[in-house]
Structures are given as structure tokens and as C-alpha cells.
Design an enzyme around this catalytic site. Structure first.
Site, PDB file in Angstrom:
ATOM      1  N   GLU A  98       5.629 -21.191  48.752  1.00  0.00           N
ATOM      2  CA  GLU A  98       6.112 -19.933  48.192  1.00  0.00           C
ATOM      3  C   GLU A  98       6.595 -19.047  49.338  1.00  0.00           C
ATOM      4  OE1 GLU A  98       3.157 -17.416  46.410  1.00  0.00           O
ATOM      5  OE2 GLU A  98       1.712 -17.758  48.004  1.00  0.00           O
ATOM      6  N   ASP A 204      -4.736 -20.197  65.373  1.00  0.00           N
ATOM      7  CA  ASP A 204      -3.685 -19.597  66.213  1.00  0.00           C
ATOM      8  C   ASP A 204      -3.399 -18.188  65.697  1.00  0.00           C
ATOM      9  OD1 ASP A 204      -1.759 -19.388  68.198  1.00  0.00           O
ATOM     10  OD2 ASP A 204      -0.244 -20.543  67.130  1.00  0.00           O
TER      11      ASP A 204
END
Length: 306
Positions: A98, A204
Site C-alpha cells: 500500500e 535500521d
């Protein structure tokens, strides 16, 4: 993006929305269906299959742990003859999720992110130990992952992999020697006493991988390099590069206190930041090597040779 939507994305979206017509926006606009839903698709080179799988598996796990905190994965795979638009397409990885329209992380969204990371993502535990079931990528660096019984073993393997890459590239002999000293002296002292659960990490989490959904005002995180590990390791890169409001850390620790022994928290922060300094040395070289050495020397001073 061109005005053309690749056949593989049309097929995937029409499985989600039977009968929908699919169009591409102009410029940086995403793929759009006739229902108004927006999607983001990318196609890589054949050599990037593992990166695509690592990102997809990370997003799937994160969406289970904290629904809507990450873009929802729609599909990930490899283009076959049936979905190819040309012979060159066959064997290329694709990824469809999405689309979330985002701005930078606001103070309010950072507060919510701190709470959701603490109470949802970092409450999502592995039943297999520390590590992850597929390789993931922090930048271009491949994290081999696998499963480990202890966090010490898992984190040692991550640091060891980076030092191995630096040895192969050459010119980092002193840095690698000190890195081996950190593995031998510092990691057992800092990590072995911890009594922790393997929880899901983004891996990260710096400001460039965070945002605020313009429609809802809610935080969104993306581009993960996930593994199951010590929750505090997920806070490291945010400190290095800044850009994430301080309220994020305050709110986070209101919900999850610092691990015991708490008086070693700052040293653990240095050890977890070291991973990212070493990884940036692998990726970019330059001044990151001196930053990594400074971290190592601070840690080695705290745990002198007996």
C-alpha cells in the site's frame, strides 16, 4: 513513474480488488485503482531477489506485531513467463505494498511511535531464539541472520560479519584488530548478564525511515532490516543521525525501562551504535571508520585487559 503499470502489479491489485481498473499517476504519484486505493510497486534486478524477500518478510512480521505502523505488503515474488512483458522481465523480483503519503516525523507522531514501538513491536517475541528466518539488508549490507540461542551469539555474528567485510576490502587492519578485541572483551561483559527476550526489531530505525501519515497524523516506519534481538539495539541509529525528536526516547522508556544492569545502558548504546558505524564504513568508508574506532576505544577503556 511512467504512465504504464506493469502487468504483474495489475494482476496483484486485481486479486485484491476484483474488477478494478489500474492507472499510474504522473511524476512521483503512485499506482491507483478505480476504487481510489493507492499502491507502491517496484521491480528489481535478478540479483536483488534476496533484498526484496528480506524487506517483505520484515514488513509482514512488523505488520503482525504493530498493524498499520508499516505499509501493508500486498505481494512480493519473482516475475515468471506468464507475468513478463518482455524476456528481460523473467527472473526479476517485484514488490507491491500500500502507498502511504508521508511527511517528516512530527513531535506528536514521535510520541506515538515511542509508545507503539515499546508496547507492540518490542512486545512481539520470537519462539525460535535470536535472529531471523531470512537474510535482511541494512542498506546494501547483507545480514546473514539465522537463529541463535543467545543475544550475545547473535550480535557477535553481526559484528563479525561487518569486520569480515572490512578485512576483505583492505585498509582497515587496525580497526579490525580493535573490533576483535571488542568481540572478545566487551561483548561477553555487556551482553552475557542481560536477561532479555528476543523481540522484533526494525533494524535500521533512523529518521529517514520514519514519517507521519498526512491523512491520519500517525507515525509510519519503513525500509526495515528486521531481526529478533535486544530491544535497546533498535534505538541506536536514531541517536547517531538525529532527526527523531527526543520525546520518542522519553516516551519509549516510560513504557519499557532500561534493561538491567541499567548502569551499563550508555555502554550498550555505544556497542549498538558501533554496528551502524561499522556498516557505514563498509558502505561509504571515510570518516565513519574514525567514528567506529572512537566507539571501540571507549568500550575497550571501560573493559581493560585483565
Amino acid at each position: 513513474m511512467s504512465s504504464h503499470v506493469h502487468k504483474i502489479f495489475v494482476q496483484c491489485i486485481q486479486r485484491e480488488e476484483p474488477g478494478a481498473t489500474i492507472t499510474a499517476g504522473t511524476g512521483s504519484s503512485p499506482i491507483q485503482s478505480s476504487s481510489g486505493k493507492l499502491y507502491m510497486g517496484k521491480i528489481g534486478s535478478p540479483g536483488e531477489k534476496e533484498q526484496y524477500i528480506g524487506e517483505a518478510e520484515s514488513l509482514k512480521a512488523m505488520n503482525q506485531a504493530a498493524p498499520s505502523l508499516v505499509p501493508r505488503l500486498i505481494a512480493c515474488g519473482v516475475i515468471d513467463d506468464e507475468a513478463a512483458e518482455s524476456d528481460h522481465d523473467v527472473g526479476k523480483p517485484y514488490f507491491l505494498s500500500e502507498y502511504r503519503d508521508m511527511g517528516s516525523l512530527t513531535d506528536a507522531a514521535a510520541d506515538v511511535l515511542g509508545k507503539r514501538l515499546a508496547t507492540e513491536m518490542h512486545a512481539y517475541k520470537s519462539t525460535n531464539g535470536f535472529g531471523f528466518h531470512v537474510p535482511t539488508y541494512c542498506g546494501r549490507t547483507r545480514l546473514e541472520n539465522g537463529w541463535y540461542e543467545t543475544w550475545e551469539e547473535c550480535y557477535d555474528a553481526l559484528i563479525g560479519g561487518l569486520l569480515s567485510s572490512l578485512r576483505k576490502s583492505g585498509g582497515y587492519d587496525a580497526l579490525c584488530r580493535e573490533g576483535e578485541d571488542v568481540r572478545r572483551r566487551v561483548m561477553p561483559a555487556l551482553l552475557r548478564p542481560l536477561v532479555i527476550q528476543p523481540v522484533l526489531l526494525h533494524g535500521d530505525l533512523w529518521s529517514g525511515n520514519t514519517g507521519t501519515d498526512r491523512k491520519t497524523g500517525e507515525p509510519v516506519i519503513f525500509d526495515p532490516a528486521s531481526l529478533f534481538g535486544h530491544n535497546e539495539a533498535d534505538l541506536a541509529i536514531a541517536r547517531i543521525f538525529g532527526g527523531i525528536p527526543k520525546s520518542f526516547f522519553t516516551t519509549y522508556h516510560q513504557h519499557v525501562p532500561k534493561s538491567e544492569p541499567a548502569d551499563q545502558y550508555e555502554l550498550r548504546c555505544d556497542l549498538y551504535e558501533l554496528f551502524h558505524y561499522l556498516n557505514h564504513t563498509v558502505l561509504f568508508g571515510g570518516s565513519y571508520a574514525s567514528s567506529a574506532r572512537q566507539k571501540m576505544q571507549r568500550l575497550l577503556r571501560a573493559f581493560p585487559e585483565e
